[in-house]
Design a protein around this motif. Structure first.
Motif, PDB file in Angstrom:
ATOM      1  N   MET A 181      -1.619  11.157 -12.070  1.00  0.00           N
ATOM      2  CA  MET A 181      -1.168  10.278 -11.018  1.00  0.00           C
ATOM      3  C   MET A 181      -0.399   9.120 -11.648  1.00  0.00           C
ATOM      4  N   SER A 182       0.668   8.706 -10.990  1.00  0.00           N
ATOM      5  CA  SER A 182       1.460   7.582 -11.496  1.00  0.00           C
ATOM      6  C   SER A 182       1.239   6.351 -10.606  1.00  0.00           C
ATOM      7  N   LEU A 183       1.638   5.211 -11.111  1.00  0.00           N
ATOM      8  CA  LEU A 183       1.508   3.954 -10.383  1.00  0.00           C
ATOM      9  C   LEU A 183       2.271   3.997  -9.058  1.00  0.00           C
ATOM     10  N   ALA A 184       3.404   4.676  -9.042  1.00  0.00           N
ATOM     11  CA  ALA A 184       4.209   4.778  -7.817  1.00  0.00           C
ATOM     12  C   ALA A 184       3.495   5.565  -6.723  1.00  0.00           C
ATOM     13  N   GLN A 185       2.430   6.273  -7.050  1.00  0.00           N
ATOM     14  CA  GLN A 185       1.685   7.059  -6.070  1.00  0.00           C
ATOM     15  C   GLN A 185       0.524   6.280  -5.462  1.00  0.00           C
ATOM     16  N   LEU A 186       0.375   4.998  -5.844  1.00  0.00           N
ATOM     17  CA  LEU A 186      -0.741   4.197  -5.367  1.00  0.00           C
ATOM     18  C   LEU A 186      -0.295   3.128  -4.379  1.00  0.00           C
ATOM     19  N   VAL A 187      -1.189   2.833  -3.443  1.00  0.00           N
ATOM     20  CA  VAL A 187      -1.053   1.721  -2.506  1.00  0.00           C
ATOM     21  C   VAL A 187      -2.317   0.885  -2.671  1.00  0.00           C
ATOM     22  N   PHE A 188      -2.169  -0.437  -2.698  1.00  0.00           N
ATOM     23  CA  PHE A 188      -3.306  -1.317  -2.940  1.00  0.00           C
ATOM     24  C   PHE A 188      -3.647  -2.096  -1.675  1.00  0.00           C
ATOM     25  N   VAL A 189      -4.938  -2.185  -1.380  1.00  0.00           N
ATOM     26  CA  VAL A 189      -5.414  -2.945  -0.233  1.00  0.00           C
ATOM     27  C   VAL A 189      -6.541  -3.861  -0.683  1.00  0.00           C
ATOM     28  N   GLY A 190      -6.659  -5.001  -0.014  1.00  0.00           N
ATOM     29  CA  GLY A 190      -7.719  -5.932  -0.355  1.00  0.00           C
ATOM     30  C   GLY A 190      -8.252  -6.645   0.869  1.00  0.00           C
ATOM     31  N   PHE A 191      -9.571  -6.736   0.962  1.00  0.00           N
ATOM     32  CA  PHE A 191     -10.229  -7.492   2.023  1.00  0.00           C
ATOM     33  C   PHE A 191     -11.694  -7.685   1.660  1.00  0.00           C
ATOM     34  N   ASN A 192     -12.270  -8.805   2.124  1.00  0.00           N
ATOM     35  CA  ASN A 192     -13.696  -9.089   1.915  1.00  0.00           C
ATOM     36  C   ASN A 192     -14.142  -8.932   0.463  1.00  0.00           C
TER      37      ASN A 192
END
Length: 114
Positions: free
Chosen positions: A1-12
């Motif tokens: 997997m490459s970095l371009a294949q990731l989505v980042f989410v953040g909460f709590n």
């Protein structure tokens, strides 16, 4: 997997990397300090995370914590983060090009079916 294949989410106090195609969680991380509001900034292979005034640097591929800075004396609230290398390669331009191509393909399909 490459970095371009990731989505980042953040909460709590939590951050997760998701596979951008399936939505499957690739890795998860939880801040040791702070209470809720999370701000994210991708700087090449470093995911910079702010949680209520505390700053963390995570390895974007693994979620491993590289560094922590309590930013003593700066307070809390909504965080703004910027860097000169705050993207991977030329992703914004590539995304725009992909979007334009998709629009052209959709128009061609619409004209053929009319």
């Amino acid at each position: 997997m490459s970095l371009a294949q990731l989505v980042f989410v953040g909460f709590n106090k939590n951050v997760a990397a998701l596979d951008r195609h399936s939505g499957t969680i690739v890795w998860e991380w939880r801040a040791a300090k702070g209470s809720s509001y999370v701000t994210l900034h991708l700087d090449r292979d470093l995911l910079i995370v702010a949680v209520d005034g505390y700053m963390y640097g995570l390895d974007a591929m693994t979620g491993e914590e590289r560094w922590f800075n309590p930013m003593s004396g700066y307070g809390t609230g909504v965080t703004s983060i910027a860097s000169v290398s705050g993207s991977v390669g030329n992703l914004p331009a590539a995304a725009a090009q992909t979007y334009q191509q998709q629009q052209q393909n959709d128009q061609a399909t619409y004209h053929h079916s009319s």
